[in-house]
Write an enzyme that holds these catalytic residues in place. Structure first.
Site, PDB file in Angstrom:
ATOM      1  N   PHE A   1     -15.865   3.048   6.778  1.00  0.00           N
ATOM      2  CA  PHE A   1     -14.498   3.500   6.468  1.00  0.00           C
ATOM      3  C   PHE A   1     -14.182   3.480   4.978  1.00  0.00           C
ATOM      4  O   PHE A   1     -13.046   3.742   4.576  1.00  0.00           O
ATOM      5  CB  PHE A   1     -13.465   2.650   7.234  1.00  0.00           C
ATOM      6  CG  PHE A   1     -13.560   1.165   6.956  1.00  0.00           C
ATOM      7  CD1 PHE A   1     -12.980   0.610   5.824  1.00  0.00           C
ATOM      8  CD2 PHE A   1     -14.236   0.325   7.823  1.00  0.00           C
ATOM      9  CE1 PHE A   1     -13.058  -0.745   5.562  1.00  0.00           C
ATOM     10  CE2 PHE A   1     -14.322  -1.047   7.571  1.00  0.00           C
ATOM     11  CZ  PHE A   1     -13.726  -1.578   6.431  1.00  0.00           C
TER      12      PHE A   1
ATOM     13  N   LYS B   1       0.827  -1.208   0.000  1.00  0.00           N
ATOM     14  CA  LYS B   1       0.000   0.000   0.000  1.00  0.00           C
ATOM     15  C   LYS B   1       0.870   1.269   0.000  1.00  0.00           C
ATOM     16  O   LYS B   1       2.077   1.208   0.253  1.00  0.00           O
ATOM     17  CB  LYS B   1      -0.936  -0.040   1.207  1.00  0.00           C
ATOM     18  CG  LYS B   1      -1.953  -1.185   1.162  1.00  0.00           C
ATOM     19  CD  LYS B   1      -2.972  -1.054   2.290  1.00  0.00           C
ATOM     20  CE  LYS B   1      -3.998  -2.173   2.264  1.00  0.00           C
ATOM     21  NZ  LYS B   1      -5.052  -1.993   3.301  1.00  0.00           N
TER      22      LYS B   1
ATOM     23  N   HIS C   1      -2.149  -5.350   1.431  1.00  0.00           N
ATOM     24  CA  HIS C   1      -3.420  -6.054   1.205  1.00  0.00           C
ATOM     25  C   HIS C   1      -3.068  -7.469   0.763  1.00  0.00           C
ATOM     26  O   HIS C   1      -2.075  -7.671   0.061  1.00  0.00           O
ATOM     27  CB  HIS C   1      -4.223  -5.373   0.082  1.00  0.00           C
ATOM     28  CG  HIS C   1      -5.341  -6.238  -0.442  1.00  0.00           C
ATOM     29  ND1 HIS C   1      -6.570  -6.296   0.152  1.00  0.00           N
ATOM     30  CD2 HIS C   1      -5.371  -7.137  -1.474  1.00  0.00           C
ATOM     31  CE1 HIS C   1      -7.328  -7.179  -0.491  1.00  0.00           C
ATOM     32  NE2 HIS C   1      -6.624  -7.695  -1.487  1.00  0.00           N
TER      33      HIS C   1
ATOM     34  N   ASN D   1      -1.970   0.307   6.653  1.00  0.00           N
ATOM     35  CA  ASN D   1      -1.527  -0.974   7.221  1.00  0.00           C
ATOM     36  C   ASN D   1      -0.665  -1.793   6.257  1.00  0.00           C
ATOM     37  O   ASN D   1      -0.643  -3.021   6.318  1.00  0.00           O
ATOM     38  CB  ASN D   1      -2.704  -1.770   7.789  1.00  0.00           C
ATOM     39  CG  ASN D   1      -3.708  -2.196   6.746  1.00  0.00           C
ATOM     40  OD1 ASN D   1      -3.563  -1.851   5.577  1.00  0.00           O
ATOM     41  ND2 ASN D   1      -4.717  -2.944   7.151  1.00  0.00           N
TER      42      ASN D   1
ATOM     43  N   TYR E   1     -12.330  -2.349  -4.075  1.00  0.00           N
ATOM     44  CA  TYR E   1     -12.844  -2.520  -2.711  1.00  0.00           C
ATOM     45  C   TYR E   1     -14.380  -2.473  -2.661  1.00  0.00           C
ATOM     46  O   TYR E   1     -14.947  -2.182  -1.600  1.00  0.00           O
ATOM     47  CB  TYR E   1     -12.252  -1.459  -1.784  1.00  0.00           C
ATOM     48  CG  TYR E   1     -10.854  -1.799  -1.292  1.00  0.00           C
ATOM     49  CD1 TYR E   1     -10.641  -2.895  -0.459  1.00  0.00           C
ATOM     50  CD2 TYR E   1      -9.753  -1.014  -1.629  1.00  0.00           C
ATOM     51  CE1 TYR E   1      -9.377  -3.210   0.007  1.00  0.00           C
ATOM     52  CE2 TYR E   1      -8.479  -1.326  -1.159  1.00  0.00           C
ATOM     53  CZ  TYR E   1      -8.302  -2.429  -0.340  1.00  0.00           C
ATOM     54  OH  TYR E   1      -7.058  -2.745   0.139  1.00  0.00           O
TER      55      TYR E   1
ATOM     56  N   GLU F   1      -9.130 -10.943  -7.959  1.00  0.00           N
ATOM     57  CA  GLU F   1      -8.232  -9.802  -7.744  1.00  0.00           C
ATOM     58  C   GLU F   1      -7.035  -9.836  -8.700  1.00  0.00           C
ATOM     59  O   GLU F   1      -6.590  -8.791  -9.176  1.00  0.00           O
ATOM     60  CB  GLU F   1      -7.760  -9.786  -6.284  1.00  0.00           C
ATOM     61  CG  GLU F   1      -8.919  -9.495  -5.325  1.00  0.00           C
ATOM     62  CD  GLU F   1      -8.490  -9.408  -3.862  1.00  0.00           C
ATOM     63  OE1 GLU F   1      -7.304  -9.653  -3.554  1.00  0.00           O
ATOM     64  OE2 GLU F   1      -9.361  -9.074  -3.032  1.00  0.00           O
TER      65      GLU F   1
ATOM     66  N   ARG G   1       2.736  -6.308   9.037  1.00  0.00           N
ATOM     67  CA  ARG G   1       2.004  -5.161   9.597  1.00  0.00           C
ATOM     68  C   ARG G   1       2.581  -4.738  10.949  1.00  0.00           C
ATOM     69  O   ARG G   1       2.639  -3.540  11.251  1.00  0.00           O
ATOM     70  CB  ARG G   1       0.512  -5.483   9.677  1.00  0.00           C
ATOM     71  CG  ARG G   1      -0.157  -5.366   8.300  1.00  0.00           C
ATOM     72  CD  ARG G   1      -1.533  -5.960   8.281  1.00  0.00           C
ATOM     73  NE  ARG G   1      -2.296  -5.571   7.096  1.00  0.00           N
ATOM     74  CZ  ARG G   1      -3.434  -6.149   6.741  1.00  0.00           C
ATOM     75  NH1 ARG G   1      -3.935  -7.153   7.454  1.00  0.00           N
ATOM     76  NH2 ARG G   1      -4.079  -5.728   5.661  1.00  0.00           N
TER      77      ARG G   1
ATOM     78  N   THR H   1      -5.284  -7.159  10.637  1.00  0.00           N
ATOM     79  CA  THR H   1      -5.638  -5.917   9.934  1.00  0.00           C
ATOM     80  C   THR H   1      -5.156  -4.681  10.707  1.00  0.00           C
ATOM     81  O   THR H   1      -4.606  -3.755  10.117  1.00  0.00           O
ATOM     82  CB  THR H   1      -7.174  -5.845   9.746  1.00  0.00           C
ATOM     83  OG1 THR H   1      -7.609  -7.056   9.123  1.00  0.00           O
ATOM     84  CG2 THR H   1      -7.568  -4.653   8.890  1.00  0.00           C
TER      85      THR H   1
ATOM     86  N   ARG I   1      -1.414 -14.346   4.079  1.00  0.00           N
ATOM     87  CA  ARG I   1      -2.191 -13.784   5.198  1.00  0.00           C
ATOM     88  C   ARG I   1      -1.415 -13.925   6.506  1.00  0.00           C
ATOM     89  O   ARG I   1      -1.436 -13.027   7.340  1.00  0.00           O
ATOM     90  CB  ARG I   1      -3.553 -14.479   5.318  1.00  0.00           C
ATOM     91  CG  ARG I   1      -4.504 -14.288   4.146  1.00  0.00           C
ATOM     92  CD  ARG I   1      -5.034 -12.894   3.973  1.00  0.00           C
ATOM     93  NE  ARG I   1      -5.701 -12.378   5.143  1.00  0.00           N
ATOM     94  CZ  ARG I   1      -6.370 -11.214   5.148  1.00  0.00           C
ATOM     95  NH1 ARG I   1      -6.461 -10.483   4.046  1.00  0.00           N
ATOM     96  NH2 ARG I   1      -6.930 -10.767   6.241  1.00  0.00           N
TER      97      ARG I   1
HETATM   98  P1  GDP Z   1      -7.696  -7.116   5.501  1.00  0.00           P
HETATM   99  O1  GDP Z   1      -8.198  -8.270   4.688  1.00  0.00           O
HETATM  100  O2  GDP Z   1      -6.858  -7.552   6.689  1.00  0.00           O
HETATM  101  O3  GDP Z   1      -6.978  -6.070   4.686  1.00  0.00           O
HETATM  102  O4  GDP Z   1      -8.968  -6.400   6.160  1.00  0.00           O
HETATM  103  P2  GDP Z   1     -10.454  -6.108   5.620  1.00  0.00           P
HETATM  104  O5  GDP Z   1     -10.731  -6.827   4.352  1.00  0.00           O
HETATM  105  O6  GDP Z   1     -11.380  -6.303   6.769  1.00  0.00           O
HETATM  106  O7  GDP Z   1     -10.442  -4.531   5.339  1.00  0.00           O
HETATM  107  C1  GDP Z   1      -9.872  -4.025   4.159  1.00  0.00           C
HETATM  108  C2  GDP Z   1      -9.051  -2.803   4.501  1.00  0.00           C
HETATM  109  O8  GDP Z   1      -9.930  -1.784   4.978  1.00  0.00           O
HETATM  110  C3  GDP Z   1      -8.029  -3.009   5.646  1.00  0.00           C
HETATM  111  O9  GDP Z   1      -6.814  -3.516   5.225  1.00  0.00           O
HETATM  112  C4  GDP Z   1      -7.884  -1.611   6.172  1.00  0.00           C
HETATM  113  O10 GDP Z   1      -6.930  -0.872   5.409  1.00  0.00           O
HETATM  114  C5  GDP Z   1      -9.250  -0.992   5.966  1.00  0.00           C
HETATM  115  N1  GDP Z   1     -10.018  -1.034   7.215  1.00  0.00           N
HETATM  116  C6  GDP Z   1     -10.586  -2.117   7.814  1.00  0.00           C
HETATM  117  N2  GDP Z   1     -11.223  -1.749   8.956  1.00  0.00           N
HETATM  118  C7  GDP Z   1     -11.051  -0.405   9.059  1.00  0.00           C
HETATM  119  C8  GDP Z   1     -11.486   0.580  10.011  1.00  0.00           C
HETATM  120  O11 GDP Z   1     -12.164   0.289  11.012  1.00  0.00           O
HETATM  121  N3  GDP Z   1     -11.113   1.869   9.760  1.00  0.00           N
HETATM  122  C9  GDP Z   1     -10.373   2.233   8.668  1.00  0.00           C
HETATM  123  N4  GDP Z   1     -10.042   3.522   8.481  1.00  0.00           N
HETATM  124  N5  GDP Z   1      -9.950   1.342   7.749  1.00  0.00           N
HETATM  125  C10 GDP Z   1     -10.280   0.048   7.947  1.00  0.00           C
END
Ligand code: GDP
Length: 137
Positions: free
Chosen positions: A57, A9, A115, A112, A49, A126, A102, A91, A85
């Site tokens: 968010f 990212k 992805h 973070n 996304y 993807e 991370r 996350t 993963r």
């Molecule tokens: P990942 O698979 O670990 O990347 O997590 P998710 O698929 O749940 O979320 C996708 C992305 O959305 C995450 O990597 C974060 O960058 C962002 N994200 C998830 N939860 C939050 C949140 O509560 N706040 C914000 N600002 N970003 C979030």
């Protein structure tokens, strides 16, 4: 061989830790089958996304993902999706296990660092979003 998609990212690209992160994949036995550095448009980020479109968010996530270039990579190997993963960590970097990408390189839940596809089915979708089959070897 299983394939998965990684995105380094904008925060990690800006910190010049692309090489360090790609090394972690290779050190874990994942092969880089394709990679490129690109600037996502708002439309790209919103489409990528789309599953999160209803989440509170979503706007912040899209703004962040277009704030600078990203490095998208196809990783290949045994259990590539799960392995990636595991290397990424939780996350929220504050909850990520020590030694994960991370925990070591990320600042916050939006910035973070990486992805990674969360299922083999999503990985195929993807990968096709970013790469033509002829560009994967
Ligand atoms: P990942 O698979 O670990 O990347 O997590 P998710 O698929 O749940 O979320 C996708 C992305 O959305 C995450 O990597 C974060 O960058 C962002 N994200 C998830 N939860 C939050 C949140 O509560 N706040 C914000 N600002 N970003 C979030």
């Amino acid at each position: 061989m299983e394939q998965t998609l990684s995105i380094i990212k904008p925060d990690a690209v800006a910190k010049s830790v692309v090489g360090k992160i790609l090394s972690r994949f290779e050190d874990a036995g994942l092969r880089i089958a394709a990679t490129k550095k690109i600037q996502l448009s708002r439309a790209d980020a919103e489409a990528f996304y789309a599953v999160h479109a209803e989440r509170p968010f979503f706007g912040e996530l899209v703004d962040f993902m277009i704030s600078g270039p990203v490095v998208v990579t196809v990783l290949e190997g045994e259990d590539a999706m799960t392995k990636n993963r595991d290397l990424m960590g939780a996350t929220n970097p504050k909850e990520a296990q020590a030694g994960t990408i991370r925990a070591d390189f990320a600042e916050s839940i939006d910035a973070n660092a990486v992805h990674g596809s969360d299922s083999v089915e999503n990985a195929a979708i993807e990968i096709a979003f970013f790469f033509a089959q002829k560009d994967i070897s």
